[in-house]
Design a protein around this motif. Structure first.
Motif, PDB file in Angstrom:
ATOM      1  N   ARG A 147       0.828  -1.206   0.000  1.00  0.00           N
ATOM      2  CA  ARG A 147       0.000   0.000   0.000  1.00  0.00           C
ATOM      3  C   ARG A 147       0.867   1.263   0.000  1.00  0.00           C
ATOM      4  N   MET A 148       2.003   1.196   0.690  1.00  0.00           N
ATOM      5  CA  MET A 148       2.940   2.324   0.688  1.00  0.00           C
ATOM      6  C   MET A 148       3.505   2.505  -0.724  1.00  0.00           C
ATOM      7  N   GLU A 149       3.903   1.423  -1.354  1.00  0.00           N
ATOM      8  CA  GLU A 149       4.433   1.489  -2.716  1.00  0.00           C
ATOM      9  C   GLU A 149       3.382   2.002  -3.694  1.00  0.00           C
ATOM     10  N   GLN A 150       2.152   1.577  -3.506  1.00  0.00           N
ATOM     11  CA  GLN A 150       1.061   2.025  -4.369  1.00  0.00           C
ATOM     12  C   GLN A 150       0.901   3.547  -4.288  1.00  0.00           C
ATOM     13  N   PHE A 151       0.968   4.087  -3.076  1.00  0.00           N
ATOM     14  CA  PHE A 151       0.860   5.531  -2.909  1.00  0.00           C
ATOM     15  C   PHE A 151       2.057   6.236  -3.551  1.00  0.00           C
ATOM     16  N   GLU A 152       3.245   5.694  -3.367  1.00  0.00           N
ATOM     17  CA  GLU A 152       4.444   6.283  -3.970  1.00  0.00           C
ATOM     18  C   GLU A 152       4.350   6.310  -5.491  1.00  0.00           C
ATOM     19  N   GLN A 153       3.826   5.258  -6.075  1.00  0.00           N
ATOM     20  CA  GLN A 153       3.658   5.216  -7.527  1.00  0.00           C
ATOM     21  C   GLN A 153       2.645   6.259  -7.992  1.00  0.00           C
ATOM     22  N   LEU A 154       1.604   6.461  -7.210  1.00  0.00           N
ATOM     23  CA  LEU A 154       0.592   7.467  -7.532  1.00  0.00           C
ATOM     24  C   LEU A 154       1.215   8.858  -7.558  1.00  0.00           C
ATOM     25  N   VAL A 155       1.957   9.229  -6.513  1.00  0.00           N
ATOM     26  CA  VAL A 155       2.520  10.575  -6.457  1.00  0.00           C
ATOM     27  C   VAL A 155       3.695  10.743  -7.421  1.00  0.00           C
ATOM     28  N   ALA A 156       4.368   9.662  -7.775  1.00  0.00           N
ATOM     29  CA  ALA A 156       5.491   9.745  -8.723  1.00  0.00           C
ATOM     30  C   ALA A 156       5.009  10.211 -10.100  1.00  0.00           C
ATOM     31  N   GLN A 157       3.763   9.963 -10.424  1.00  0.00           N
ATOM     32  CA  GLN A 157       3.202  10.350 -11.727  1.00  0.00           C
ATOM     33  C   GLN A 157       2.760  11.810 -11.757  1.00  0.00           C
ATOM     34  N   GLU A 158       2.748  12.461 -10.615  1.00  0.00           N
ATOM     35  CA  GLU A 158       2.249  13.830 -10.512  1.00  0.00           C
ATOM     36  C   GLU A 158       3.405  14.822 -10.586  1.00  0.00           C
ATOM     37  N   ALA A 159       3.448  15.625 -11.640  1.00  0.00           N
ATOM     38  CA  ALA A 159       4.557  16.563 -11.852  1.00  0.00           C
ATOM     39  C   ALA A 159       4.676  17.603 -10.738  1.00  0.00           C
ATOM     40  N   ALA A 160       3.578  17.983 -10.120  1.00  0.00           N
ATOM     41  CA  ALA A 160       3.619  19.002  -9.071  1.00  0.00           C
ATOM     42  C   ALA A 160       4.268  18.503  -7.783  1.00  0.00           C
TER      43      ALA A 160
END
Length: 160
Positions: free
Chosen positions: A88-101
């Motif tokens: 779940r931690m990795e899933q969140f990290e992958q989500l924010v990694a895609q966000e340029a801001a």
């Protein structure tokens, strides 16, 4: 996302001088850098290549003044998840990694699970980001944002 290195390399005085000089100005030519750190140009080139191939130099970039390109709002955001399982931690990290801001993302302890450094144009842009990343993500339990009113220091250099 970069993770801590599992090994380190030994740096000598020449490596340290090269790294310090590049952290101040990475646009120098190899000849200029060699002259600044007091080594021959071939030695300097070989050392920089080794520092790059070994991962000590991750990348060379230009640092852009955010306010000059419309990114006027900086935020430090604390995120606490409902479930802290590794996946779940990795899933969140992958989500924010895609966000340029999202410029930086750190797993932290104790306290929140993550701290994000965010740069956006304005408060409506932050609200849109918060909706995309936090409000619609079922595993986000708590979000606490701090908005910068003045940046008194910004540094990218690491002491070597």
């Amino acid at each position: 996302m970069n993770s801590p290195a599992t090994s380190t390399i030994t740096l000598d005085d020449i490596d340290r001088r090269i790294l310090n000089a590049l952290q101040v100005d990475a646009t120098q030519t190899n000849s200029e850098l060699a002259q600044e750190v007091h080594v021959s140009a071939p030695t300097c080139l070989r050392r920089v290549k080794h520092l790059t191939e070994s991962g000590v130099i991750e990348r060379q970039v230009a640092i852009v003044a955010p306010h000059m390109v419309g990114a006027r709002l900086s935020a430090i955001v604390e995120i606490t998840l409902d479930v802290q399982a590794f996946e779940r931690m990795e899933q969140f990290e992958q989500l924010v990694a895609q966000e340029a801001a999202v410029l930086q993302c750190y797993r932290v302890s104790p306290g929140p699970d993550f701290v994000l450094i965010v740069q956006v144009a304005d408060m409506p842009a932050y609200h849109a980001l918060a909706h995309r990343l936090f409000a619609t993500h079922a595993n986000v339990r708590n979000v606490k944002a701090y908005f910068s009113t003045f940046r008194s220091k910004f540094e990218t250099r690491i002491a070597v």
